[in-house]
Scaffold this active site. Structure first.
Site, PDB file in Angstrom:
ATOM      1  N   HIS A  89       0.846  -1.191   0.000  1.00  0.00           N
ATOM      2  CA  HIS A  89       0.000   0.000   0.000  1.00  0.00           C
ATOM      3  C   HIS A  89       0.875   1.231   0.000  1.00  0.00           C
ATOM      4  O   HIS A  89       1.972   1.232   0.550  1.00  0.00           O
ATOM      5  CB  HIS A  89      -0.911  -0.003   1.241  1.00  0.00           C
ATOM      6  N   ASP A 129      -8.048  -4.512  -0.617  1.00  0.00           N
ATOM      7  CA  ASP A 129      -8.509  -4.864  -1.960  1.00  0.00           C
ATOM      8  C   ASP A 129      -8.357  -6.354  -2.228  1.00  0.00           C
ATOM      9  O   ASP A 129      -9.067  -6.922  -3.058  1.00  0.00           O
ATOM     10  CB  ASP A 129      -7.727  -4.072  -3.011  1.00  0.00           C
TER      11      ASP A 129
END
Length: 427
Positions: free
Chosen positions: A304, A362
């Site tokens: 991320h 995700d």
């Protein structure tokens, strides 16, 4: 006040250092240009605080996400989305009476102006739901003239409630139009998440009973995606709002930014990657490709921009994924098997640990949304429904900030120097 000293060509300039309630201190470079004639250069604004905010705090190194000081796992485990909306908008968790009143006010605004439904027929049937949402949300300013004056606190509040309440209706209509089914009106007797599932999956020809387990999963997804500090779409909303644009235009701008595959489209990309891998026995092949410097393949759903530790939202999303699959009787989902084995490898393999490529939200949300029955084209639209409250809260905070001014980033110009125009025959 602590100050930083910047020395340029032997001349020292003092820059104030500001402290937040938690997190790193920041150097206030506001007086830099006036005092030195210099700008800073920071592509992507990765080292720049663009605003002061009290809404969301992230510690990427420690894997911490707080909404108004409350850990995301506590809110997702014990609260509901409407409670989270109230918290983000007003700064405190509501009392029972305040929550009941807030729920009622949001529910009161779930229907849209009937003429707006005609907008959908102007789009091709195969239009991406995000393209539709950008258009219809921007068009709200043409219907709700009584909530576009950003100088009026009451109008700001009404606009905020309308956006939060109507976004599920607009997104569900985009989905129904996409699959060729009739629009379904909202039902005031249902919760926010249950109402959204009802508008998406019920049909006039038969009764639809909202499953409480699936409703809870949808509610958690909304909570986990509600806000995420000054990300690309939120910064877009703030930048658009800094010009004095109406709130509907600002949120439409945020939706357009969210559509990017590097932002809101990441869960769709992660699901497509799991499909490409297909089965657990093929994982070593793709791991080797991901490690290769000459292979363009990259594992989606890992790592991320902010989190350098385990994404705190991912654990909750993993649990939610299992609950949904168990409720629906999906025992042997090959995509989930691939996802679990990839997660195990990511948490034990030296390559992943060294590069801090931990699974993010995700990674699991795509599987969950697929199990709920949504096509991949709707994933980002669902993200927009959840993120609307964060955008609205950030927009309100920006408008109400007395130090707010129109956004105007500077640049490092590397083009041609001054030159004179040459008439066409002489070129």
């Amino acid at each position: 006040m602590t100050k930083a000293i910047l020395t340029v060509d032997g001349q020292a300039t003092e820059l104030p250092i500001r402290q937040g309630s938690i997190g790193p201190d920041v150097v206030d470079i506001g007086p830099l240009y006036k005092d030195t004639g210099l700008f800073t250069y920071d592509p992507g604004f990765t080292s720049t605080a663009s605003c002061e905010s009290k809404i969301t705090y992230i510690d990427g190194d420690e894997g911490v996400l707080l909404y108004r000081g409350y850990p995301i796992d506590q809110l997702a485990e014990h609260g509901d989305f409407m409670e989270t909306c109230y918290l983000l908008l007003y700064g405190e968790l509501p009392t029972a009476a305040q929550k009941a009143d807030f729920d009622r006010r949001v529910t009161y605004h779930t229907m849209i102006h009937e003429q707006m439904s005609r907008f959908y027929s102007g789009f091709r049937r195969d239009a991406h739901p995000m393209a539709v949402l950008v258009g219809v949300v921007g068009a709200m300013s043409a219907f709700y003239h009584d909530s576009t004056d950003i100088a009026d606190p009451h109008q700001r509040l009404i606009a905020s409630l309308r956006l939060i309440a109507k976004m599920p209706t607009l997104a569900a209509m985009a989905y129904k139009y996409h699959i060729g089914q009739p629009f379904v009106y909202p039902r005031n007797s249902l919760s926010y998440a249950a109402n959204f599932l009802y508008m998406c999956f019920s049909v006039p020809s038969e009764d639809y009973v909202v499953n409480p387990v699936l409703t809870r999963a949808m509610d958690r997804i909304f909570i986990l995606h509600a806000d995420h500090e000054q990300n690309a779409s939120t910064s877009t909303v703030r930048l658009a709002g800094s010009s004095g644009a109406n709130p509907f235009a600002c949120i439409a701008a945020g939706i357009a930014c969210l559509w990017g595959p590097a932002h809101g489209g990441a869960n769709e990309a992660a699901l497509n990657m799991l499909r490409e891998i297909g089965t657990v026995d093929r994982i070593p092949e793709f791991i080797a490709r991901a490690k290769s410097k000459t292979d363009p393949f990259r594992l989606m759903g890992f790592g991320h921009r902010v989190y350098k530790n385990y994404d705190p939202r991912a654990k909750i999303m993993q649990q939610t994924t299992h609950e949904v699959l168990n409720e629906l009787g999906i025992k042997d989902d090959p995509l989930l098997e691939v996802a679990i084995e990839l997660e195990r490898i990511a948490l034990t393999d030296e390559y992943f640990i060294e590069k801090k490529l931990y699974p993010n939200i995700d990674f699991y949300s795509g599987i969950t949304l697929k199990a709920l029955g949504f096509p991949t084209s709707m994933f980002t639209a669902l993200f927009a429904v959840a993120r609307t409250v964060g955008w609205v809260a950030q927009w309100k905070e920006m408008v109400e900030d007395p130090s707010q001014k129109i956004g105007r980033p500077r640049q490092l110009y590397t083009g041609a120097e001054r030159r004179d125009y040459v008439p066409v025959p002489d070129r």
